[in-house]
Design a protein around this motif. Structure first.
Motif, short mmCIF file in Angstrom:
data_model
loop_
_atom_site.label_atom_id
_atom_site.label_comp_id
_atom_site.label_asym_id
_atom_site.label_seq_id
_atom_site.Cartn_x
_atom_site.Cartn_y
_atom_site.Cartn_z
N SER A 65 -15.12 88.98 51.34
CA SER A 65 -13.78 89.46 51.69
C SER A 65 -13.49 89.34 53.18
O SER A 65 -12.46 89.83 53.65
CB SER A 65 -13.62 90.92 51.25
N GLY A 66 -14.40 88.72 53.94
CA GLY A 66 -14.15 88.45 55.35
C GLY A 66 -14.44 89.62 56.27
O GLY A 66 -14.76 90.73 55.84
N PHE A 201 -9.24 84.90 56.87
CA PHE A 201 -10.16 85.70 57.68
C PHE A 201 -11.49 84.97 57.84
O PHE A 201 -11.82 84.06 57.07
CB PHE A 201 -10.39 87.09 57.06
N ALA A 202 -12.25 85.36 58.86
CA ALA A 202 -13.58 84.81 59.10
C ALA A 202 -14.54 85.34 58.04
O ALA A 202 -14.48 86.52 57.68
CB ALA A 202 -14.07 85.17 60.49
N THR A 203 -15.43 84.48 57.56
CA THR A 203 -16.34 84.89 56.48
C THR A 203 -17.79 85.05 56.92
O THR A 203 -18.64 85.45 56.12
CB THR A 203 -16.29 83.85 55.34
N GLN A 204 -18.07 84.72 58.17
CA GLN A 204 -19.46 84.84 58.65
C GLN A 204 -19.47 85.66 59.94
O GLN A 204 -18.58 85.52 60.78
CB GLN A 204 -20.05 83.45 58.92
N ARG A 244 -13.50 97.84 52.55
CA ARG A 244 -12.96 96.50 52.81
C ARG A 244 -12.25 95.96 51.57
O ARG A 244 -11.20 95.31 51.68
CB ARG A 244 -14.10 95.56 53.23
N SER A 245 -12.78 96.25 50.39
CA SER A 245 -12.16 95.79 49.14
C SER A 245 -10.76 96.39 49.00
O SER A 245 -9.80 95.70 48.63
CB SER A 245 -13.01 96.19 47.94
N SER A 308 -18.81 91.81 48.83
CA SER A 308 -20.28 91.77 48.85
C SER A 308 -20.73 91.14 50.16
O SER A 308 -20.03 90.31 50.73
CB SER A 308 -20.81 90.96 47.66
N TYR A 309 -21.91 91.55 50.61
CA TYR A 309 -22.48 91.03 51.85
C TYR A 309 -23.80 90.32 51.55
O TYR A 309 -24.62 90.82 50.77
CB TYR A 309 -22.74 92.15 52.85
#
Length: 858
Positions: A65-66, A201-204, A244-245, A308-309
């Motif tokens: 979710s960034g 959005f950034a994902t990393q 975040r979700s 999820s991370y």
């Protein structure tokens, strides 16, 4: 200059060959001991310097979710953390439509800085830089366009290639990780401006800790510190996924819920109208279609809505752990091979020094008679030995420490350009100096002390020759009577001087063993892949199904010309534990039918075929060794979800790569409580090319019934790379072992001739021709060479076995394999060295000063 000192320099001048030989033997011993010991640390230090200089992150996070500024602040709440976000996704692109890890290029980024190999970094929105692997493996050039598939969802379909780069995130030139697009394996990475990626959005997120940068990334202290920081980060982000979700998907979920409420209201109204007798069939069809669309949208959103991370450290990056294992293997070899090498060198040096002092008995006796003290006499030999030992050690340490690690670094081409960091290994150098001085100065002091215990008169006379005794061969009359005079003399001399015979055999056996070990290491590491994928596994692809129905995958496979057959299995992973030990990442294979035996050969260590039965499970040898279990013992088995139980070991099967546990359906149900379902196909294919493998994997993925396809070819390539990585070290071993063997053989032959100069002069005076005099020595050397080579074969196998045991990893076992070429090369080299030494000896014997050798010393 005092007479004793003059005598020492005269001794060095007159016997330059022996003095140089001592230096050379010590130098070679120290060179290989220090050089190989320094290679492993130098590799680790160089990579550490490289990734530290390019600010490789310590921890990386991937989020579905960034990340936002809140996430950066949350990460930086952990002491010493510096966090940056990056745009990242996996896409399909290139002329071969391969999986690409695509990153957003940010010139202000301070972490994971790129290494320019050619060209430059992007300056405009239509530019892209590619992985160096794209240039090497797919032959892209600067100025060309690189195109992406429509599914990549980029602003433009193609971009101009302006540079090729390496990244500290991908230190191996080949390994790029796995993917859920393309053929399931990432083939390259690329960077372009993030605005082109159309990502909200950034994902990393990359996290780096300043306090860890002074630690070596391969040391335990670094790994422990990273684990602590990772635990702190996970604690800081606890509960963040749910928040975040709601941030990302909350509004969308409310909208879907509102639409569902409106649809439910419309359904109620329609039911009322229908009850009143109205024709509502058209409206019913419309509502049904709307409900289906809303259900699909709801399902899709539900999957996305759960944040999820994924957490990873440097060890999880592609190729990183493999590099560490490679340097660990060199270090393991360095703990055995150079030590044995040095022991041979030290033993020969000890013998040489001992013989030199024994030859100087007359001088020692003369100086003692002239009134010199024992220390005054002894210190000259002490200085002689010390000088030779120091010169040999210094030369060996400098050349070894400065050359071998650099040669290895230069030949490690499969990794990113390393910033060399070769430090002097002072501990190893001091240890080698200690060994060198024991074998030189220690020998001198030991022998001089013995000689000085005798009186001057006894010392000035030559030592009485050993009395002749009957040897065993003389007692075998039929054999002894058929020998010629020269043969009888040779055999008597061999057994009369047992120490000389033993030293020659040890020298030749040591050289043969070292050369054989070099080939053995090379052959055995490569053999692990050959044994595993040519003899144990008879399948070429593992197809992971996205459900429990293989029909879609089978349809694709059956239409492929290279397809042969397949077996359906349930494959899952978990851990196995026993006796306080635990093995993770174990592959559990449960076949659907008995044809499984055509794909995996299950044999116990004696070669007897094993069958899956209800009695228990079959485990692989390495895992059984780690757990300390054998047939009949009980182990605890658990899947990754925690389900499991205790079960008996029904058999232990040979295996070389990875950990596997094999069980039938009954046993699976007994352990895990439910019946196994087919989720994997083991596929037997005919001959394949890289293009075919990529094409087939792509088709399978597009069929919708497959999660990914992996090929045994890739595992074999990985093992082949392990062999290639060690080749420089192995060839250095072989070369230096050959040089040591030659010097040792030359030195021992010189000692032999010096000891027997009166004997050789006597037979020459008696009328023996030059060739006959040479054969007097050569005949003995031929016998000792043959014996030494035979002993060397045995020692070489034992030494190789021990080194392979030390070098094996938790996942890979190296079977003892020495090719015929290894035996032939070692044998030929020793024979050639013997011939060269004998040629040199022949020239020396032709010019013996018979008068000087035979004149009385009384």
């Amino acid at each position: 200059m005092k007479p004793l000192t003059k005598n020492m320099f005269r001794e060095i001048k007159q016997s330059k060959g022996r003095f140089i030989a001592i230096i050379l033997i010590i130098m070679l011993g120290v060179l290989i001991f220090v050089g190989v010991k320094a290679a492993g640390p130098s590799l680790n230090d160089s990579l550490n310097k490289t990734v530290t200089g390019k600010h490789l992150s310590d921890v990386q996070m991937i989020s579905s979710s960034g990340f936002t500024q809140k996430d950066i602040k949350l990460a930086e709440s952990v002491s010493g953390a510096k966090a940056e976000t990056a745009y990242y996704k996996q896409v399909v692109g290139g002329k071969d439509q391969v999986a690409v890890s695509l990153y957003g290029y940010d010139k202000s980024s301070k972490q994971n800085q790129l290494i320019i190999r050619s060209g430059r970094l992007p300056r405009h929105q239509n530019e892209i830089v590619l992985d160096q692997a794209a240039k090497l493996n797919y032959h892209y050039k600067l100025g060309q366009n690189f195109s992406f598939a429509k599914s990549a969802n980029l602003k433009s379909a193609s971009y101009k290639i302006v540079g090729f780069v390496s990244s500290p995130q991908y230190i191996d030139s080949q390994a790029r990780g796995s993917s859920n697009v393309g053929d399931g394996t990432v083939r390259m990475f690329a960077y372009l401006y993030p605005e082109q990626m159309k990502m909200p959005f950034a994902t990393q997120m990359n996290v780096r800790f300043n306090s860890l940068q002074s630690k070596n990334t391969f040391n335990d202290s670094y790994k422990d510190a990273v684990d602590d920081k990772l635990s702190a980060l996970k604690k800081a982000f606890k509960g963040r996924a749910k928040v975040r979700s709601n941030e990302v998907f909350g509004a969308s979920l409310k909208q879907v819920q509102s639409q569902q409420a409106q649809l439910d209201q419309a359904k109620a109204q329609l039911e009322a109208a229908k009850f009143a007798g109205a024709d509502v069939s058209a409206q019913e069809a419309t509502l049904k279609e709307q409900q289906q669309q809303l259900t699909d949208a709801s399902d899709k959103l539900s999957k996305q809505a759960t944040s999820s991370y994924t957490w990873q450290t440097r060890d999880d990056l592609p190729g990183f752990s493999a590099f560490g294992e490679s340097s660990d293997r060199i270090a393991a070899i360095a703990n055995v091979f150079p030590v044995f090498f040095f022991l041979i060198a030290a033993l020969i040096t000890f013998t040489t020094i001992t013989r030199m002092i024994e030859e100087a008995r007359g001088q020692i006796g003369t100086f003692k008679a002239l009134g010199y003290t024992k220390w005054e006499i002894a210190k000259n030999y002490f200085y002689y030995a010390l000088t030779a030992g120091l010169i040999g050690t210094i030369l060996g340490a400098v050349i070894g420490n400065e050359s071998l690690p650099r040669i290895v670094l230069a030949l490690y081409k499969q990794y990113i350009p390393l910033n060399w960091d070769v430090k002097f290994q002072w501990g190893i150098i001091l240890l080698s100096l200690l060994f060198a001085l024991i074998s030189t100065v220690g020998a001198a002091m030991f022998v001089v002390r013995q000689e000085l215990s005798e009186g001057p008169a006894a010392l000035m006379r030559p030592k009485a020759p050993k009395s002749a005794k009957k040897i065993l061969m003389e007692r075998i009359k039929p054999l002894w009577n058929h020998l010629s005079f020269n043969q009888k003399v040779s055999y008597r001399n061999l057994f009369r001087f047992k120490s000389r015979m033993l030293m020659t055999i040890i020298g030749i056996a040591g050289g043969t063993a070292l050369i054989l070990t070099g080939f053995g290491i090379q052959n055995s590491i490569g053999a692990s892949g050959t044994q595993q994928y040519d003899k144990i596994f008879d399948y070429q692809a593992v197809v992971r199904l996205s459900g429990n129905n293989p029909d879609r995958a089978l349809k694709v496979l059956e239409s492929d010309k290279q397809y042969n057959r397949n077996v359906q299995i349930n494959a899952t992973t978990g851990n196995v534990s026993a006796n306080g030990e635990k093995v993770d990442d174990v592959n559990f294979y449960t076949p659907e039918d008995k044809t499984f035996s055509k794909y995996v050969e299950l044999k116990d260590l004696s070669g007897k075929r094993l069958n899956l039965s209800n009695d228990g499970v079959i485990v692989t040898k390495k895992m059984a060794s780690i757990l300390g279990v054998e047939k009949g013992d009980t182990i605890k088995v658990a899947k990754s979800n925690g389900d499991g139980g205790d079960i008996k070991v029904a058999g232990v099967t040979q295996n070389y790569v990875g950990h596997y546990m094999y069980l039938n359906k009954y046993t699976y149900t007994k352990i895990f409580g439910d019946a196994p379902k087919t989720n994997t196909l083991l596929v037997n294919l005919k001959s394949q090319t890289t293009k075919h493998r990529n094409h087939l994997a792509n088709k399978l993925l597009k069929s919708g019934g497959v999660m990914g396809t992996s090929y045994t070819y890739d595992q074999q390539s990985m093992i082949s790379k392990m062999t290639t990585a060690l080749n420089p070290i192995v060839w250095i071993f072989i070369l230096l072992s050959g040089v040591l063997s030659f010097v040792v053989l030359y030195n021992l032959t010189n000692i032999n001739v010096s000891e027997r100069i009166r004997e050789l002069s006597t037979i020459k005076v008696l009328g023996f021709y030059n060739n006959e005099v040479t054969m007097y020595i050569v005949r003995e050397n031929i016998i000792l060479t043959i014996l030494g080579i035979a002993v060397g074969y045995g020692v070489g196998n034992l030494l190789t076995t021990y080194i392979l045991h030390q070098a094996s990893t938790e996942l890979v076992v190296f079977p003892l394999t020495i090719s015929l070429m290894g035996y032939i090369t070692a044998t030929i080299l020793m024979i050639v060295f013997t011939i060269i030494v004998m040629s040199i000896t022949h020239q020396r014997l032709k010019h013996i000063d018979m008068i000087g050798a035979l004149k009385s010393t009384e």
